[in-house]
Scaffold this active site. Structure first.
Site, PDB file in Angstrom:
ATOM      1  N   ASP A  36      -3.606   7.161   3.444  1.00 27.54           N
ATOM      2  CA  ASP A  36      -2.660   6.186   2.918  1.00 27.54           C
ATOM      3  C   ASP A  36      -3.351   5.364   1.827  1.00 27.54           C
ATOM      4  O   ASP A  36      -4.560   5.122   1.889  1.00 27.54           O
ATOM      5  CB  ASP A  36      -2.164   5.277   4.048  1.00 27.54           C
ATOM      6  CG  ASP A  36      -1.067   4.343   3.593  1.00 27.54           C
ATOM      7  OD1 ASP A  36      -0.213   4.756   2.792  1.00 27.54           O
ATOM      8  OD2 ASP A  36      -1.075   3.175   4.031  1.00 27.54           O
ATOM      9  N   ASP A  38      -2.167   2.020   0.176  1.00 25.51           N
ATOM     10  CA  ASP A  38      -2.190   0.569   0.356  1.00 25.51           C
ATOM     11  C   ASP A  38      -2.641   0.220   1.771  1.00 25.51           C
ATOM     12  O   ASP A  38      -2.100   0.714   2.757  1.00 25.51           O
ATOM     13  CB  ASP A  38      -0.799  -0.015   0.079  1.00 25.51           C
ATOM     14  CG  ASP A  38      -0.384   0.180  -1.371  1.00 25.51           C
ATOM     15  OD1 ASP A  38      -1.168  -0.175  -2.259  1.00 25.51           O
ATOM     16  OD2 ASP A  38       0.713   0.717  -1.603  1.00 25.51           O
ATOM     17  N   LYS A 207       7.232   8.226   4.970  1.00 21.87           N
ATOM     18  CA  LYS A 207       6.764   7.827   6.297  1.00 21.87           C
ATOM     19  C   LYS A 207       7.676   6.745   6.860  1.00 21.87           C
ATOM     20  O   LYS A 207       8.093   5.865   6.119  1.00 21.87           O
ATOM     21  CB  LYS A 207       5.334   7.304   6.202  1.00 21.87           C
ATOM     22  CG  LYS A 207       4.321   8.305   5.689  1.00 21.87           C
ATOM     23  CD  LYS A 207       2.958   7.652   5.481  1.00 21.87           C
ATOM     24  CE  LYS A 207       3.009   6.613   4.385  1.00 21.87           C
ATOM     25  NZ  LYS A 207       1.715   5.947   4.138  1.00 21.87           N
ATOM     26  N   ASP A 232      -3.071   2.392   7.925  1.00 22.61           N
ATOM     27  CA  ASP A 232      -3.252   1.022   8.416  1.00 22.61           C
ATOM     28  C   ASP A 232      -2.047   0.526   9.203  1.00 22.61           C
ATOM     29  O   ASP A 232      -2.066  -0.592   9.708  1.00 22.61           O
ATOM     30  CB  ASP A 232      -3.499   0.065   7.247  1.00 22.61           C
ATOM     31  CG  ASP A 232      -2.255  -0.128   6.390  1.00 22.61           C
ATOM     32  OD1 ASP A 232      -1.717   0.879   5.896  1.00 22.61           O
ATOM     33  OD2 ASP A 232      -1.823  -1.283   6.215  1.00 22.61           O
TER      34      ASP A 232
END
Length: 282
Positions: A36, A38, A207, A232
């Site tokens: 991922d 960010d 996602k 995250d």
């Protein structure tokens, strides 16, 4: 309820893995990495410490990887330059967005179709590249993506097209995103507005839909059994990884804290402070 064998294997791999490894990193057999962007590679407009070194370790070991983002605004070249300016060198082919996943999905469903698009260059370019016609005349799809220039007029037009029978597709379900001065409404929030007006629920591509994970794996020519996703967020990255049969790593540099993990009915395979702590097997 009867669970199929592949789902049982996935559950066993994730839960037993946590018990047996007792929190230790053990990456043997992992050849492909979905990462991922960010909260894992970037924190706002800054590169997370150790991220560049982690990507370099992947390259040195010959591991394949894709950097993922649910944001559909930017074309790959823009994202590549953004990462370059922050000190991370990656080829365009190593970046995968919800706009690309959306375009690939539409190409499999209705090649050469027509769509009315609310979005920016990342989405419109991806749709043009697969041969879609962008139109405001009897579109077959209304496709909603990220933009900072939503207008009441265009949203109204999208509502009318959906009510007239156009299929409703959305690049991602995120309801808020970062903006200057604080959060801003994102794709999911606008999708909710259109849904409230039409009664039609959109199909979300990004996602936590495992479709994006599987599309990314096909892009790498990879299999879920020797792949891992690093994210995250428990509610997008980790759950989509589990549902796709991937091993999962939660890093604590973004949204989810270690304490919050216990609130979810599923767990990541591993938890790490950041990508700086992840070793790569040769």
């Amino acid at each position: 309820m009867i669970l199929n064998s592949s789902l049982l294997v996935s559950i066993e791999k994730h839960f037993c893995g946590n018990e047996l490894l007792n929190g230790e990193m053990y990456m043997e057999g992992i050849k492909h990495y979905l990462i991922d962007m960010d909260g894992v590679i970037l924190q706002g407009t800054k590169l997370i410490p150790g991220a560049a070194e982690f990507i370099q370790r992947l390259r040195t070991k010959g591991a394949s990887f894709l950097i993922l983002t649910n944001n559909s605004r930017y074309i790959l070249r823009d994202l590549q330059v953004r990462l370059h300016d922050l000190g991370l060198e990656v080829p365009q082919e190593a970046i995968f967005t919800s706009a690309l996943a959306t375009a690939q999905f539409l190409h499999t469903q209705r090649p050469g179709g027509k769509a009315y698009v609310l979005g920016e260059a990342g989405l419109t370019t991806a749709l043009h590249d697969i041969g879609y016609i962008l139109t405001d005349q009897k579109p077959e799809y209304v496709v909603l993506g990220e933009t900072t220039t939503y207008s009441f007029e265009r949203i109204t037009r999208a509502i009318r097209f959906v009510m007239a029978g156009a299929r409703f597709i959305t690049t991602n379900p995120d309801v808020t995103g970062p903006g200057e001065g604080g959060i801003v409404p994102a794709t999911g929030a606008v999708a909710a507005l259109i849904s409230a007006a039409t009664g039609a629920k959109p199909y979300f591509i990004g996602k936590p839909n495992p479709l994006m994970m599987r599309t990314a794996l096909r892009t790498l020519d990879a299999h879920s059994e020797d792949s891992v996703i690093i994210g995250d967020r428990m509610d997008t990255d980790i759950v989509s990884g589990i549902e796709s049969g991937l091993q999962t790593i939660l890093v604590l540099t973004g949204v989810t804290t270690r304490e919050q993990v216990e609130r979810f009915p599923y767990r990541p395979t591993w938890i790490h402070k950041s990508v700086a702590d992840i070793e790569v097997e040769g």
